[in-house]
Design an enzyme around this catalytic site. Sequence first.
Site, short mmCIF file in Angstrom:
data_model
loop_
_atom_site.label_atom_id
_atom_site.label_comp_id
_atom_site.label_asym_id
_atom_site.label_seq_id
_atom_site.Cartn_x
_atom_site.Cartn_y
_atom_site.Cartn_z
N CYS A 165 39.00 43.06 45.17
CA CYS A 165 40.20 42.83 44.38
C CYS A 165 40.67 44.10 43.69
O CYS A 165 41.86 44.36 43.59
CB CYS A 165 39.94 41.80 43.28
SG CYS A 165 38.94 40.42 43.77
N ASP A 166 39.73 44.90 43.18
CA ASP A 166 40.10 45.96 42.24
C ASP A 166 39.85 47.38 42.74
O ASP A 166 40.23 48.34 42.08
CB ASP A 166 39.35 45.75 40.91
CG ASP A 166 39.68 44.39 40.30
OD1 ASP A 166 40.84 43.97 40.43
OD2 ASP A 166 38.78 43.76 39.71
N CYS A 170 34.57 42.43 41.41
CA CYS A 170 35.16 42.22 42.73
C CYS A 170 35.77 43.51 43.27
O CYS A 170 36.91 43.86 42.93
CB CYS A 170 36.23 41.12 42.64
SG CYS A 170 37.07 40.87 44.21
#
Length: 306
Positions: free
Chosen positions: A135-136, A132
């Site tokens: 997200c990261d 992701c």
Amino acid sequence: MTEKVVIVGSGPAGYTAAIYTARADLKPVMIEGMERGGQLMLTTDVENYPGFPDGIMGPEMMEGFRKQAERFNTRIMSSNVTKVDFSARPFKLWVDEDEYTADSVIISTGASARWLGIESETRLRGHGVSACATCDGFFFRDKEIAVIGGGDSAAEEALFLTKFASKVYVIHRRDELRASKIMAKRALEHDKIEMVWDTVVEEVLGDDVVTGLRIRNRVTDEVSELPVEGMFLAIGHAPNTKVFEGHIDLDDKGYILTGRNTMTSVPGVFAAGDVTDHVYRQAITAAGMGCQAAIDAERWLDEQEN
Ligand code: NDP
């Protein structure tokens, strides 16, 4: 109390099914999953959903879908279905010890990211290995990283990651991208993105954090090391159907099989969105299928009463 309809899973398909069944006065219960909203919660700009000429962020869009479902009094539970029994009506569904019974069920549990399946990838998940970028990506400011895959997700993730990373390698197992022309062009022309063609990852290197990848060129068989600090997987998805195995018919990849409309092999159980669709997999098609499933369920329930 037996519910008229229980919707399992959220995302565009589930929320749309909720809006339609709620407005048809079926008083839907939605068991939306612990990670509500589905894959759009992990994406950034959605530029291809009609009605948003300037685009919209995925999570914002899903929040809107959810609010609209709630506006018509959908009862939403933020939990995962752990067991089902579709062998008799009313159907039974469990969230741990809590049992729900339903005259009809709409399944919209979507699909989740696929992994390469090598030990080092699992070990370093969360320590440089991610599926992701949204997200990261933030953690990889000024670092060199790699994205694996050649589809729209790979192109989109690579482009997104250029906001943080100093360089993004896209490692693809063939010599041609599967991504749509516009996304491929953007990725190929980006000065921070370098394509690594005909290549597969054999090993993620590093003890506690990712320090590199051992890669193999499939044409020359040459093995080399690519010094990167992050690896983002974008190699497609697998349907979230584990809990339904043995209860409805699935295809050989685990996607739910439906008939002419959205009905599954069990009359009264319907499926919509990525959980049954490995071809289109778009927010708009999932939403469309959610609407179809709601109408199919409503008509089917009517037929049972008459
Ligand atoms: P795709 O299935 O389209 O692409 C997966 C990619 O990963 C392919 O290039 C495939 O290679 C590669 N791959 C698969 N398995 C492996 C493996 N084990 N090892 C190495 N490489 C592997 O998935 P996407 O997630 O990219 O896209 C899914 C759908 O969602 C598509 O319809 C896409 O158009 C859509 N989408 C649209 C977006 C947008 O419009 N903004 C954004 C993201 C997705 P190969 O090509 O050789 O098969």
